[in-house]
Design a protein around this motif. Sequence first.
Motif, short mmCIF file in Angstrom:
data_model
loop_
_atom_site.label_atom_id
_atom_site.label_comp_id
_atom_site.label_asym_id
_atom_site.label_seq_id
_atom_site.Cartn_x
_atom_site.Cartn_y
_atom_site.Cartn_z
N ILE A 67 0.84 -1.21 0.00
CA ILE A 67 0.00 0.00 0.00
C ILE A 67 0.87 1.25 0.00
O ILE A 67 0.59 2.22 -0.72
N ARG A 68 1.95 1.22 0.76
CA ARG A 68 2.89 2.35 0.80
C ARG A 68 3.43 2.63 -0.61
O ARG A 68 3.47 3.76 -1.05
N ARG A 69 3.81 1.56 -1.30
CA ARG A 69 4.32 1.70 -2.67
C ARG A 69 3.28 2.32 -3.59
O ARG A 69 3.56 3.22 -4.37
N LEU A 70 2.07 1.83 -3.51
CA LEU A 70 1.01 2.31 -4.39
C LEU A 70 0.66 3.77 -4.11
O LEU A 70 0.41 4.55 -5.03
N HIS A 71 0.66 4.15 -2.86
CA HIS A 71 0.35 5.55 -2.51
C HIS A 71 1.43 6.51 -2.97
O HIS A 71 1.14 7.68 -3.22
N ARG A 72 2.65 6.04 -3.09
CA ARG A 72 3.75 6.92 -3.52
C ARG A 72 3.84 7.05 -5.03
O ARG A 72 4.61 7.87 -5.53
N ASP A 73 3.10 6.24 -5.77
CA ASP A 73 3.20 6.28 -7.22
C ASP A 73 2.59 7.57 -7.76
O ASP A 73 1.51 7.97 -7.31
N PRO A 74 3.25 8.21 -8.72
CA PRO A 74 2.68 9.44 -9.28
C PRO A 74 1.43 9.20 -10.12
O PRO A 74 0.67 10.13 -10.36
N ASP A 75 1.20 7.98 -10.56
CA ASP A 75 0.01 7.66 -11.35
C ASP A 75 -1.22 7.83 -10.47
O ASP A 75 -1.26 7.33 -9.34
N PRO A 76 -2.24 8.52 -10.95
CA PRO A 76 -3.43 8.75 -10.12
C PRO A 76 -4.19 7.47 -9.76
O PRO A 76 -5.03 7.48 -8.86
N ARG A 77 -3.90 6.36 -10.42
CA ARG A 77 -4.57 5.10 -10.07
C ARG A 77 -4.00 4.47 -8.80
O ARG A 77 -4.63 3.62 -8.19
N GLY A 78 -2.79 4.88 -8.42
CA GLY A 78 -2.12 4.28 -7.26
C GLY A 78 -2.98 4.22 -6.00
O GLY A 78 -3.16 3.15 -5.42
N PRO A 79 -3.52 5.36 -5.54
CA PRO A 79 -4.32 5.32 -4.31
C PRO A 79 -5.56 4.44 -4.41
O PRO A 79 -5.93 3.76 -3.45
N SER A 80 -6.23 4.40 -5.57
CA SER A 80 -7.42 3.56 -5.67
C SER A 80 -7.04 2.07 -5.71
O SER A 80 -7.78 1.23 -5.21
N ILE A 81 -5.88 1.75 -6.27
CA ILE A 81 -5.41 0.36 -6.23
C ILE A 81 -5.03 0.00 -4.80
O ILE A 81 -5.33 -1.10 -4.33
N ALA A 82 -4.38 0.92 -4.10
CA ALA A 82 -4.04 0.70 -2.69
C ALA A 82 -5.30 0.43 -1.88
O ALA A 82 -5.34 -0.49 -1.05
N GLN A 83 -6.36 1.19 -2.14
CA GLN A 83 -7.63 0.97 -1.44
C GLN A 83 -8.19 -0.40 -1.77
O GLN A 83 -8.74 -1.09 -0.90
N ALA A 84 -8.05 -0.83 -3.02
CA ALA A 84 -8.54 -2.16 -3.41
C ALA A 84 -7.77 -3.26 -2.70
O ALA A 84 -8.36 -4.28 -2.32
#
Length: 184
Positions: A57-74
């Motif tokens: 989740i930490r990795r996904l939240h740090r990604d500049p791609d706007p999909r990162g946080p929603s994938i982290a939530q998933a």
Amino acid sequence: MALFGLFRRQPHRRLGFELYGAAVRAARHPGFFTDLSVPDTLDGRFDLIGLHVALLIRRLHRDPDPRGPSIAQAVFDAMFADMDHNLREMGVGDMSIARRVKNMWEAFHGRAQAYEAPLQARDAAALATALARNVWRGTLPPEAPEPRRLAALSLAADAALTRLPLDALLRGEAHFPAPEEVPA
């Protein structure tokens, strides 16, 4: 209007379960329980899964791609759907499932917060302290080899996930170093 929220799409649901599955597979590596002496209990397994999911989740939240946080939530949603399912499989009564899942959520959240600053600072000693307190419930001192190795492994996993391109994650690929890949 609130009723429509029940029917909203969850575009990353399948991906969340795939990435969560990768974290669970990594957390179940036998070396954690043999070489690192993590207690092979429900709590020990939960702590390892939580650590791997927190890193992901930490990795996904740090990604500049706007999909990162929603994938982290998933991924987060997949974890707690799985926890709910496992509690039901173990025969926990419906009346106490919500309370138990809430307690697990709070434990996960607290641990993820405790690991964040040491991961950000790449502070192995502080991370070993947090891991000794949570994974071994204080039965090992932070300077013992096991918490130090788990801290080193966690830092290696954090670095490996950082180098992993989002395209790989979008294919459900998340690779974590195994315990034997980090020197003692």
